[in-house]
Design an enzyme around this catalytic site. Sequence first.
Site, short mmCIF file in Angstrom:
data_model
loop_
_atom_site.label_atom_id
_atom_site.label_comp_id
_atom_site.label_asym_id
_atom_site.label_seq_id
_atom_site.Cartn_x
_atom_site.Cartn_y
_atom_site.Cartn_z
N ASN A 247 3.25 5.86 -1.74
CA ASN A 247 3.16 4.25 -1.19
C ASN A 247 4.07 3.47 -1.88
O ASN A 247 4.68 2.34 -1.55
CB ASN A 247 1.61 3.82 -1.35
CG ASN A 247 0.70 4.77 -0.33
OD1 ASN A 247 -0.20 4.96 -0.99
ND2 ASN A 247 0.83 4.47 0.90
N LYS A 252 -1.27 -1.61 -7.33
CA LYS A 252 -2.18 -1.48 -6.19
C LYS A 252 -3.67 -1.84 -6.53
O LYS A 252 -4.45 -1.06 -7.26
CB LYS A 252 -2.20 -0.08 -5.47
CG LYS A 252 -3.28 -0.07 -4.28
CD LYS A 252 -3.39 1.24 -3.63
CE LYS A 252 -1.98 1.52 -3.03
NZ LYS A 252 -2.02 2.99 -2.18
CA LIG Z 1 -0.94 7.09 -1.55
CA LIG Z 2 -2.26 5.75 -5.14
#
Ligand SMILES: [Ca+2]
Ligand SMILES: [Ca+2]
Length: 339
Positions: A247, A252
């Site tokens: 990603n 995140k």
């Molecule tokens: Ca991922």
């Molecule tokens: Ca991840």
Amino acid sequence: MRKRKRSIAMFMTCIMLASLLFVNAHLAKAATTYYYVSVSGNDSNDGLSKDKPFKTLTKALTKASAGTTIFVMNGTYSSSTTFKLTANGSSGSEIKILNYSGHAPVIDFSSQPYADSSRGFQIAGNYWIIAGLTIKNAGDNGIHISGNNNRVQDCFITGCGDTGLQMSNGASNNRITRVTSTYNYDSKTNGENADGFAAKLNVGPGNIFENCTALYNSDDGFDFYQAGNAVKVYNSEASYNGVSDGNGQGFKVGGNYTADNHYLENCKAIGNRSRGFDLNNNTGAITLVKCTGTSNNVNFNFPKAPSSGKHKFTDCISSNGKNKDVIVGATVVNCSFKQ
Ligand SMILES: [Ca+2]
Ligand SMILES: [Ca+2]
Ligand SMILES: [Ca+2]
């Protein structure tokens, strides 16, 4: 007169008992046992001095109980199995695995099969301290923590087949300090899972990262997907993550719509393939203080207001982002975003 003598005797007995209890409590706290591990050691040694060290950490760990300190000396220690740390220390009598002063031991798990069960260290117990180790090439996480009140500090984690250091399964009150996690890569899933650090998939409260660095990991730098409780991050960096098909978020800070009020202070994200700081469906309120995003695809991506309250950004700076920042439902104080 006799009565008086008896009460004096009772008084003296109480004093003696109290002082014995004090001495015992004092001894219990001081009863640290030191073991030594060296590549030139022998597991039939008693391990109690650096002249008679054990050869393997596996042997030393059979001695681990509250108050045990295991010193690991220079060299590379290969292990094909997971070190499962299930014993419990206690506050002030932690179980410690430390580099011997001035030494830089390496724990190499290259011989592990590439599999979800191939963690390097699996800390299910409480009150462990791991410090001063390089941990590399585990078949899954370099360190996985599901226990409580553990500390990992001054370690270097690299080349693992999943996230370098991961907390999940209820892990609470763990503190990760001055750890670098880099070049972790889950090759069989095209890099989709290996983060530098993760507190994801249900952690308990009180977990803290401070002065940690996540670089060149295949998925994200720090991942708090479905954490289930707030995580705090201080003075940490997530840069150049998103190698292969991962990603590529720096921090995140959410996932799967759990409401987790994470707090990040003095953190920076540089050159990650996707976002520097990404809300990722967290429905809680995020606080960012003195955080900087530089040269990410999007530096700050917070497209939804929290389900109650507001996000709060203070003294945050966005520079050289390829696309505009997205800030919704936030109180913004003294920040510069790309709008
Ligand atoms: Ca991922
Ligand atoms: Ca991840
Ligand atoms: Ca895995």
